[in-house]
Write a protein that holds these residues in place. Structure first.
Motif, PDB file in Angstrom:
ATOM      1  N   TYR A  28       0.852  -1.309  -0.013  1.00 22.74           N
ATOM      2  CA  TYR A  28       0.093   0.055  -0.125  1.00 22.74           C
ATOM      3  C   TYR A  28       0.913   1.162  -0.069  1.00 22.74           C
ATOM      4  N   ILE A  29       2.005   1.255   0.644  1.00 22.91           N
ATOM      5  CA  ILE A  29       2.875   2.319   0.833  1.00 22.91           C
ATOM      6  C   ILE A  29       3.398   2.762  -0.370  1.00 22.91           C
ATOM      7  N   LYS A  30       4.000   1.705  -1.005  1.00 24.14           N
ATOM      8  CA  LYS A  30       4.844   1.738  -2.325  1.00 24.14           C
ATOM      9  C   LYS A  30       3.661   2.063  -3.305  1.00 24.14           C
ATOM     10  N   ARG A  31       2.445   1.715  -3.560  1.00 21.57           N
ATOM     11  CA  ARG A  31       1.431   2.312  -4.394  1.00 21.57           C
ATOM     12  C   ARG A  31       1.278   3.639  -4.176  1.00 21.57           C
ATOM     13  N   GLY A  40       3.885  21.577  -6.194  1.00 21.41           N
ATOM     14  CA  GLY A  40       4.327  22.477  -5.093  1.00 21.41           C
ATOM     15  C   GLY A  40       4.693  21.340  -3.977  1.00 21.41           C
ATOM     16  N   ALA A  41       4.609  19.936  -4.279  1.00 18.59           N
ATOM     17  CA  ALA A  41       4.735  18.869  -3.226  1.00 18.59           C
ATOM     18  C   ALA A  41       6.094  18.272  -3.619  1.00 18.59           C
ATOM     19  N   ASP A  42       7.126  18.059  -2.482  1.00 22.33           N
ATOM     20  CA  ASP A  42       8.210  17.302  -2.826  1.00 22.33           C
ATOM     21  C   ASP A  42       8.147  15.818  -2.702  1.00 22.33           C
ATOM     22  N   PHE A  43       7.180  15.399  -1.832  1.00 23.38           N
ATOM     23  CA  PHE A  43       7.269  14.002  -1.490  1.00 23.38           C
ATOM     24  C   PHE A  43       5.878  13.545  -0.856  1.00 23.38           C
ATOM     25  N   TRP A  44       5.437  12.169  -0.695  1.00 24.72           N
ATOM     26  CA  TRP A  44       4.388  11.830  -0.125  1.00 24.72           C
ATOM     27  C   TRP A  44       4.972  11.423   1.397  1.00 24.72           C
ATOM     28  N   LEU A  62       5.588   6.205  10.637  1.00 26.94           N
ATOM     29  CA  LEU A  62       5.545   5.054   9.683  1.00 26.94           C
ATOM     30  C   LEU A  62       6.724   4.016  10.030  1.00 26.94           C
ATOM     31  N   SER A  63       7.832   4.540  10.185  1.00 24.16           N
ATOM     32  CA  SER A  63       9.021   3.778  10.486  1.00 24.16           C
ATOM     33  C   SER A  63       8.751   2.487  11.505  1.00 24.16           C
ATOM     34  N   ALA A  64       7.939   3.115  12.538  1.00 23.91           N
ATOM     35  CA  ALA A  64       7.596   2.155  13.813  1.00 23.91           C
ATOM     36  C   ALA A  64       6.600   1.229  13.652  1.00 23.91           C
ATOM     37  N   ALA A  86      -2.195   9.068   3.200  1.00 25.93           N
ATOM     38  CA  ALA A  86      -1.017  10.002   2.383  1.00 25.93           C
ATOM     39  C   ALA A  86      -1.460  11.402   2.400  1.00 25.93           C
ATOM     40  N   LYS A  87      -0.401  12.107   2.483  1.00 21.94           N
ATOM     41  CA  LYS A  87      -0.676  13.703   2.245  1.00 21.94           C
ATOM     42  C   LYS A  87       0.715  14.070   1.501  1.00 21.94           C
TER      43      LYS A  87
END
Length: 114
Positions: A28-31, A40-44, A62-64, A86-87
């Motif tokens: 899901y995260i990869k998708r 104007g956004a750099d990343f999810w 997320l990493s936890a 996601a934002k």
């Protein structure tokens, strides 16, 4: 993704169910990261909540998530709730003194200070 995952599934090995749940979350995260970014956004970025039930869910990084899932599995929990939203995110420039805070001397960059 807002979902309650069951760890006890009739006729399935608990370890395989746990692996399948982790795989579904990673997929899901990869998708979501493959989606086109808005102007104007750099990343999810991801807002995450985790708990044994939806009512008990607390904010988590997320990493936890994998560690939290492993804790529930190790304690013998039957289920857990994960919410990942996601934002779009915008990277902030580092402050001039930020390198010294992280153990790297800005002058020589070797991490030893002086």
């Amino acid at each position: 993704m807002r979902k309650t995952f069951q760890l006890h599934v009739e006729g399935k090995n608990r370890d395989r169910v746990l692996d399948a749940v982790k795989h579904e979350i990673r997929k899901y995260i990869k998708r979501e990261r493959r989606r086109d970014l808005p102007e104007g956004a750099d990343f999810w970025d991801f807002d995450c909540r985790f708990g044994r039930t939806k009512e008990d869910a607390a904010v988590a990084h997320l990493s936890a998530l994998t560690g939290l899932i492993n804790e529930v599995a190790a304690e013998g929990g039957a289920q857990f709730y994960v919410e990942i939203l996601a934002k779009p995110g915008k990277r902030q420039p580092r402050a001039a003194g930020a390198a010294e805070v992280h153990g790297v001397d800005a002058a020589d960059g070797d991490g030893e200070g002086a």
